[in-house]
Enzyme design. Structure first.
Site, PDB file in Angstrom:
ATOM      1  N   HIS A 304       0.897  -1.220  -0.043  1.00 27.56           N
ATOM      2  CA  HIS A 304       0.047   0.033   0.009  1.00 27.56           C
ATOM      3  C   HIS A 304       0.817   1.042  -0.090  1.00 27.56           C
ATOM      4  O   HIS A 304       2.254   1.276   0.754  1.00 27.56           O
ATOM      5  CB  HIS A 304      -0.825   0.034   1.247  1.00 27.56           C
ATOM      6  CG  HIS A 304      -2.099   1.101   1.059  1.00 27.56           C
ATOM      7  ND1 HIS A 304      -2.114   2.247   1.449  1.00 27.56           N
ATOM      8  CD2 HIS A 304      -3.372   0.770   0.894  1.00 27.56           C
ATOM      9  CE1 HIS A 304      -3.098   3.003   1.176  1.00 27.56           C
ATOM     10  NE2 HIS A 304      -4.069   2.007   0.781  1.00 27.56           N
ATOM     11  N   ASP A 361      -7.805  -4.357  -0.931  1.00 25.01           N
ATOM     12  CA  ASP A 361      -8.316  -4.640  -2.144  1.00 25.01           C
ATOM     13  C   ASP A 361      -8.282  -6.130  -2.563  1.00 25.01           C
ATOM     14  O   ASP A 361      -8.973  -6.652  -3.391  1.00 25.01           O
ATOM     15  CB  ASP A 361      -7.603  -3.961  -3.476  1.00 25.01           C
ATOM     16  CG  ASP A 361      -7.464  -2.209  -3.095  1.00 25.01           C
ATOM     17  OD1 ASP A 361      -8.610  -1.690  -3.105  1.00 25.01           O
ATOM     18  OD2 ASP A 361      -6.366  -1.663  -3.067  1.00 25.01           O
TER      19      ASP A 361
END
Length: 427
Positions: A304, A361
């Site tokens: 991330h 995600d």
């Protein structure tokens, strides 16, 4: 006592104020830098630049912290409804029973959309992506519904209207794309139940509400409700700074979210898994490719931009993912592949050393697939969840007494001045 940072250049000293947030975050206020020195700062991607003061969301990427209005996202995911979370973000506090009832009634009363909007949907090319359609349709809402008024009641009505109608419009786009009859929202269902019913109910096969699916959708939307000054939220603030209407500002956020490096990442996860499956399901080869610096292949759903440790939302989404798959007892080879890939990557030294943990995600893509959401609708689901955050951020920027239209500077690197060359003399 006020703190300052001193900038020294060619013997000249400039004192720049230090701004300290409630969580101890420190920033150097350079708002007077250009006026005092003629200098600007250069920060591609704005990774080190604060664009505003905000009281909505706090996150700490190094410690894996995310809070909405001070409340840890873990507590909201465990205890709150999505409507309560939306109210919290927009109004700054959790609603009491009467406020939540009024909010629920307003959402229900505003959930229908103008029948003429169907004509817009039906004239988009069949291959159009739902995010492009949703962005266009939200912008079009300005033609059907009035702009924000000046009273608090009018402002709340407009924001609630948007929260109610975007959910309906998203389900409507799916139904029309399949040539099915549009299903309208029902007053006896919750926000999440209504969406699933509008998506999957048909005259020949009534949709049966699945508690595990409803709960997974609730958590998914809460975890996506806001995330500080990300790409799409910044787009909403930047476009909103021109004092455009709320619909246009939100439309810009939807367009920004569409990108595969932002909201489209959960769709990219399923597309990656599909490609691995098509190549024989060799996830170990995919892991080795991801570790090869000379190979452009990326393992989508890992790592991330902000979180340097485990994404706190991913922990919650992983738990929800495991519970949902156990409850539904789905036999899906791709979901099996995803779990095998997750386990292998989480135990790989390279991924551990580089903090490349599965992010939200990765798990949300699996959850949405398990619920039955089509892959090209994944980013639309993200947009519905992020809508309260966009509205809250837009509202905060509109109420800012120090408001200024966003106008970044640049460092010019082009040609020096030269004279116009007539066409007959050009080489």
């Amino acid at each position: 006592m006020e703190e300052f940072v001193t900038l020294t250049y060619n013997g000249q000293e400039i004192k720049l104020p230090v701004v300290i947030g409630t969580e101890g975050e420190k920033a150097i206020d350079i708002s007077g830098l250009r006026q005092d020195t003629g200098f600007i700062t250069l920060d591609p991607g704005y990774a080190n630049t604060g664009s505003c003061l905000s009281a909505i969301t706090y996150m700490d990427g190094e410690k894996g912290i995310l809070r909405y209005r001070g409340i840890p996202v873990e507590q909201l995911a465990e205890n709150a409804t999505f409507k309560e979370t939306a109210y919290l973000l927009i109004n700054g506090k959790l609603p009491n029973r009467d406020q939540l009832t009024r909010f629920s009634v307003m959402l229900n009363d505003n959930s229908l959309v103008h029948e003429d909007l169907k004509a817009f949907y039906q004239n988009f090319p069949r291959a159009s992506h739902p995010m492009g359609i949703l962005s266009s349709m939200v912008n079009a809402l300005r033609s059907f519904y009035p702009e924000l008024g000046t009273t608090e009641e009018e402002i709340n009505s407009t924001m609630t209207r948007l929260l109610a109608k975007v959910r309906t419009m998203a389900a409507m786009s799916y139904k029309i794309s399949r040539g099915h009859r549009v299903v309208y929202p029902r007053p006896d269902m919750t926000y999440c139940e209504n969406f699933l019913n509008m998506m999957f109910d048909t005259p020949v096969k009534p949709y049966e509400i699945n508690r595990a699916a409803v709960n997974a959708l609730r958590v998914f939307w809460i975890l996506h409700a806001d995330h500080e000054q990300n790409c799409s939220t910044s787009a909403v603030r930047v476009v909103g700074s021109a004092r455009v209407n709320l619909y246009a500002a939100i439309s810009s956020g939807i367009a920004a979210l569409w990108g595969p490096l932002h909201g489209g990442a959960n769709q990219a996860v399923i597309e990656m898994l599909t490609a691995i499956q098509a190549n024989g399901g060799d996830y170990k080869k995919a892991i080795e490719r991801a570790k090869d610096k000379n190979d452009p292949f990326r393992l989508m759903g890992f790592g991330h931009r902000v979180y340097k440790t485990y994404d706190p939302r991913a922990k919650i989404m992983k738990k929800m993912c495991d519970e949902l798959l156990d409850s539904l007892q789905i036999d899906d080879p791709m979901l099996d592949l995803a779990k095998e890939l997750e386990e292998a990557a989480c135990n790989d030294a390279y991924f551990i050393d580089h903090n490349l943990y599965p992010n939200i995600d990765f798990y949300s893509g699996i959850v949405l697939r398990a619920v039955g959401i089509p892959t090209n609708m994944f980013t639309v689901m993200f947009a519905i969840g992020r809508l309260p955050g966009w509205i809250a951020q837009w509202k905060e920027s509109m109420d800012d007494p120090k408001w200024k239209i966003c106008r970044p500077r640049q460092v010019y690197t082009g040609n020096l001045q030269y004279d116009f060359i007539p066409i007959h003399a050009r080489i």
